[in-house]
Design a protein around this motif. Sequence first.
Motif, mmCIF file in Angstrom:
data_model
loop_
_atom_site.group_PDB
_atom_site.id
_atom_site.type_symbol
_atom_site.label_atom_id
_atom_site.label_comp_id
_atom_site.label_asym_id
_atom_site.label_seq_id
_atom_site.Cartn_x
_atom_site.Cartn_y
_atom_site.Cartn_z
ATOM 1 N N SER A 130 -4.793 42.055 -18.657
ATOM 2 C CA SER A 130 -3.694 41.213 -18.194
ATOM 3 C C SER A 130 -4.153 40.239 -17.100
ATOM 4 O O SER A 130 -4.898 40.614 -16.202
ATOM 5 C CB SER A 130 -2.576 42.107 -17.659
ATOM 6 N N ALA A 145 4.013 37.858 -25.423
ATOM 7 C CA ALA A 145 5.446 37.913 -25.724
ATOM 8 C C ALA A 145 5.896 36.799 -26.665
ATOM 9 O O ALA A 145 7.022 36.825 -27.162
ATOM 10 C CB ALA A 145 6.242 37.845 -24.423
ATOM 11 N N THR A 146 5.035 35.825 -26.914
ATOM 12 C CA THR A 146 5.395 34.689 -27.756
ATOM 13 C C THR A 146 5.257 35.067 -29.226
ATOM 14 O O THR A 146 4.209 35.564 -29.647
ATOM 15 C CB THR A 146 4.506 33.470 -27.436
ATOM 16 N N GLU A 147 6.304 34.840 -29.982
ATOM 17 C CA GLU A 147 6.293 35.109 -31.424
ATOM 18 C C GLU A 147 5.234 34.240 -32.102
ATOM 19 O O GLU A 147 4.965 33.122 -31.673
ATOM 20 C CB GLU A 147 7.662 34.769 -32.024
ATOM 21 N N SER A 203 0.709 37.814 -20.368
ATOM 22 C CA SER A 203 1.949 38.499 -20.764
ATOM 23 C C SER A 203 2.890 37.541 -21.490
ATOM 24 O O SER A 203 3.531 37.928 -22.471
ATOM 25 C CB SER A 203 2.639 39.144 -19.562
ATOM 26 N N ASN A 204 2.960 36.285 -21.064
ATOM 27 C CA ASN A 204 3.767 35.290 -21.780
ATOM 28 C C ASN A 204 3.171 35.004 -23.157
ATOM 29 O O ASN A 204 3.904 34.829 -24.127
ATOM 30 C CB ASN A 204 3.881 34.000 -20.978
ATOM 31 N N ARG A 218 -5.903 37.191 -26.009
ATOM 32 C CA ARG A 218 -5.022 38.343 -26.231
ATOM 33 C C ARG A 218 -5.755 39.663 -25.992
ATOM 34 O O ARG A 218 -5.136 40.656 -25.622
ATOM 35 C CB ARG A 218 -4.491 38.337 -27.663
#
Length: 169
Positions: free
Chosen positions: A99, A42-44, A38-39, A95
């Motif tokens: 999860s 969420a990272t651009e 999840s991190n 990715r």
Amino acid sequence: RLDANRLEKLVPGLSARDAGTLVHLVLEIFWKHMQSQSNLLATESKDLEATPEDIINTAVTETAARHKATMTEKYCALEKRRLHDLLLQWLEEERLRGSFTVLDSECETTWQFQNLTLKLRIDRIDKTVEDKLVLVDYKTSRSTSVNWEDTRPVNSQLMLYSLSVAQEQ
């Protein structure tokens, strides 16, 4: 005879073992920083490009300190580029998985059966949202499939890891 071991075959650059250890180090540091899928998600993209560079610089510097004759400035620059590309490819695969949260990296454990005790190092242990453990084994060489149903499995490393984790629970 005389308990002598064969010398490792000389190759230009790092040995396959040392190159694999460097990849493990990069992935260990990365996942200690990132901690979960999840991190990661969420990272651009631009941040994801920058994060591995710091991690790779740390890992290459640490490894170069032990291989000063081999890891020249130019060699380190090439290795950093290779590791960066490899890490980004690996993260694309991560990715796509379900999860997960990383519970441990480079986890040392033992497995015992009767008089046999093996010391093992599991590359990574993840936990899924369904509370299942996933054992991740990084491969830097050509990997082969494991037939879990064979009477005498050829590639039993993951099986031993699984038995070891189950033994600890």
